[in-house]
Design an enzyme around this catalytic site. Structure first.
Site, PDB file in Angstrom:
ATOM      1  N   CYS A 188       0.868  -0.991   0.072  1.00 30.06           N
ATOM      2  CA  CYS A 188       0.096   0.032   0.238  1.00 30.06           C
ATOM      3  C   CYS A 188       1.202   1.178   0.122  1.00 30.06           C
ATOM      4  CB  CYS A 188      -0.960  -0.057   0.721  1.00 30.06           C
ATOM      5  SG  CYS A 188      -2.641   0.545   0.955  1.00 30.06           S
TER       6      CYS A 188
ATOM      7  N   HIS B  49      -4.013  -4.933   0.591  1.00 32.73           N
ATOM      8  CA  HIS B  49      -3.114  -5.423   1.727  1.00 32.73           C
ATOM      9  C   HIS B  49      -3.654  -7.382   1.917  1.00 32.73           C
ATOM     10  CE1 HIS B  49      -2.543  -1.896   4.022  1.00 32.73           C
ATOM     11  NE2 HIS B  49      -3.608  -1.497   3.660  1.00 32.73           N
TER      12      HIS B  49
ATOM     13  N   GLU C 100      -1.955  -8.689   3.981  1.00 29.89           N
ATOM     14  CA  GLU C 100      -1.492  -9.629   5.291  1.00 29.89           C
ATOM     15  C   GLU C 100      -2.786 -10.122   5.892  1.00 29.89           C
ATOM     16  OE1 GLU C 100      -0.955  -6.451   3.950  1.00 29.89           O
ATOM     17  OE2 GLU C 100      -1.492  -5.481   6.141  1.00 29.89           O
TER      18      GLU C 100
HETATM   19  N1  GLN Z   1      -2.069   5.884   3.126  1.00 28.54           N
HETATM   20  C1  GLN Z   1      -1.624   6.246   1.292  1.00 28.54           C
HETATM   21  C2  GLN Z   1      -3.141   6.281   0.624  1.00 28.54           C
HETATM   22  O1  GLN Z   1      -3.934   6.730   1.723  1.00 28.54           O
HETATM   23  C3  GLN Z   1      -1.270   4.577   2.009  1.00 28.54           C
HETATM   24  C4  GLN Z   1      -2.606   3.684   2.569  1.00 28.54           C
HETATM   25  C5  GLN Z   1      -2.373   2.089   3.351  1.00 28.54           C
HETATM   26  O2  GLN Z   1      -1.302   2.160   3.662  1.00 28.54           O
HETATM   27  N2  GLN Z   1      -3.273   1.223   3.938  1.00 28.54           N
HETATM   28  O3  GLN Z   1      -3.627   5.771  -0.158  1.00 28.54           O
END
Ligand code: GLN
Length: 542
Positions: free
Chosen positions: A380, A514, A516
């Site tokens: 992410c 994600h 995970e």
């Molecule tokens: N801050 C980043 C976004 O909002 C990544 C968010 C995250 O890693 N869950 O896109």
């Protein structure tokens, strides 16, 4: 027929109620029963989405896009049953439902009260959508005696009364401390905690006693007698070396047998616990170890990366090695050179995150991984940092940044305000409520033939869970690919980059989702198995 097992906690918090509930779920499942786990949280936030992970640990995202308590992660990892937004309710959510109904005039002039209106809404939330399972395990957050949990306890008391003992059971998790100066285990806190429950009309039928040593027969009988439960229903929950041995440990203590006995069900056939046994064997006797640096921001509260730590452990299980995690606060790389700290690690992971603080340190860690050809997984925010690093250092875009950190001329990561989900267009407003503006939940992605992602997954179509506001900007695809970064996974409409990788690196992958959240000990996620396999190769090289 659906049976409800209510799990409450007493004495102190952090006794591991979530894992205890999840392990009971796994045990019942290994006996062939269909289970679903659910968590009721007494706090006032409508969901944990707006809470700092430092306060409440990680926010676990479900396929249907709900932001939920991290215990739902334990439930999924132990049972493999995917949770939905119905599996986590908070006081805030219950009240907002009731107040919305009141505003609509649904209560036809009645005075709206905690009892019966809030408790009825809680009961609805408990039984909703449980027809397809044999056991619904309902964990009540908080500790008995808290003011906030009273409506929940009242609701489960009522359900116990309405459905009767054939369909309900109350399990209470307590602490039996050992007092070294007296050389004794103390049962009094358990007695008091059960009294607290009895005060609100709940008589537990089983006590799960956390203890750092076996509970002698005498103490067990004393607890049973004072607390009004069968001696067989006083189950010792001893500290274990790996959480994945909890189902086996509970079984050895007779927990599942006692639960089935309560419901009048046959418990003569031994459950098949071989997969849990295999996992424990691997964890206890690994063939070597790899060291992974996790370069992030919330590294001082490990609960904020719960699923990540578990998924990395699953990668270790898949490869028969121990994964040693080196949590690194990225900010240190803003003052100092990352080389001494990262030298010698076998893999580098930059996890999800929000906000600008520490980003330059994360970018420095990505650069180290790329230049030293160390296996890298960016998740992410970690993917977004990898893209910025590529843009700045390889693609000749020195001002490249994310619009998350303010307006910029080269937003290689930017806010996208409209995207497609199936046939529908979803939008998000700039400056909208923080609680509702993210791309959340499961989205499909298509993987490029022959890419590392394609080989790792062994398929062309995947579905993974998201929780972010910003996206890698597809308009920079050409210049970034020209610099060597392949866009190997895209949303089906080709607009949202989902995976990037360097084909000329040993193992370098960034993912916008994600992974995970979907990894399980019995089914390690392919990205984590692949990443750890690469780290194993790296370990043999260095
Ligand atoms: N801050 C980043 C976004 O909002 C990544 C968010 C995250 O890693 N869950 O896109």
């Amino acid at each position: 027929m659906t049976r409800f097992v209510f799990i409450t906690g007493g004495v102190v918090s952090s006794l591991g109620k979530g894992i205890a509930s999840a392990a009971l779920g796994a045990l019942l499942q290994s006996r062939g029963w269909r289970v679903r786990l659910r968590k009721l949280d007494p706090y006032l936030n409508v969901d944990p989405g707006t809470m700092s992970p430092l306060q409440h640990g990680e926010v676990f995202v479900t396929d249907d896009g709900a932001e939920t308590d991290l215990d739902l992660g334990h439930y999924e990892r132990f049972t493999g049953v995917h949770a939905t937004r119905n599996d986590n309710a908070t006081t805030g959510r219950i009240y907002s439902e009731v107040i919305a109904r009141e505003r609509r005039g649904d209560y036809l002039g009645a005075t709206v009260q905690v009892i019966p209106h809030i408790t009825d809404a809680i009961k609805d939330a408990i039984v909703r959508d449980t027809d397809d399972v044999d056991f619904a395990l309902i964990e009540i957050g908080g500790t008995v005696g808290d003011i906030e949990s009273l409506p929940f306890l009242e609701a489960i008391r009522q359900l116990g009364n309405e459905l009767g003992p054939q369909k309900t059971m109350f399990v209470h998790l307590t602490l039996v401390p050992y007092i070294p100066s007296a050389g004794e285990l103390k049962t009094k806190p358990t007695q008091h905690s059960v009294k607290e429950l009895q005060n609100v009309g709940i008589q537990p039928q089983m006590l799960l006693c956390r203890c750092d040593r076996p509970i002698p027969e005498n103490e067990r009988r004393k607890i049973a007698s004072f607390c009004n439960v069968r001696p067989e229903a006083v189950v010792a929950a001893l500290d274990v070396d790996t959480i994945y041995s909890v189902p086996i440990a509970y079984h050895a203590e007779g927990m599942d047998t006692e639960v089935l006995r309560h419901f009048g069900l046959d418990a003569t056939i031994e459950p098949d616990m071989s997969d849990w046994q295999r996992i424990c064997d691997t964890v206890r006797a690994p063939e070597g170890e790899v060291r992974i640096a996790v370069v992030g921001k919330y590294t001082n509260l490990l609960d904020s990366y719960k699923s990540l730590a578990e998924a990395l452990a699953h990668g270790g299980i898949a490869n028969g090695v121990k994964v040693v995690l080196d949590w690194v606060d990225s900010e240190i790389f803003e003052q100092s050179n990352p080389v001494p700290r990262l030298e010698g690690v076998h893999g580098i992971l930059v996890p999800g995150g929000f906000g600008e603080r520490g980003t330059e340190g994360k970018i420095a860690a990505v650069r180290f991984a790329r230049e030293r050809r160390v296996p890298f997984l960016g998740i992410c925010f970690g993917m977004q940092m990898a893209v910025i690093e590529c843009a700045r250092n390889l693609a000749g875009l020195p001002d490249a940044s994310s619009s998350e950190f303010g307006a910029c001329d080269t937003p290689v990561v930017g806010l996208l305000t409209e995207w497609a989900r199936g046939n529908e267009i979803e939008t998000r407003a700039e400056g909208g409520d923080l609680g509702g503006t993210m791309r959340k939940g499961a989205y499909p992605a298509l993987l490029a033939e022959g890419s590392l992602a394609n080989r790792v997954y062994g398929t062309h179509t995947i579905s993974e869970r998201h929780r972010h506001r910003y996206e890698v900007n597809i308009r920079y695809r050409e210049v970034l690919e020209g610099a060597g970064l392949r866009f190997s996974g895209l949303s089906p409409d080709g607009v949202l980059p989902e995976i990037v990788e360097y084909p000329d690196q040993p193992w370098f992958v960034g993912v916008q989702f994600h992974p995970e959240l979907k990894s399980k000990p019995r089914a390690p996620h392919p990205l984590f198995s692949g990443f750890i396999a690469a780290a194993v190769r790296q370990a043999r090289l260095v």
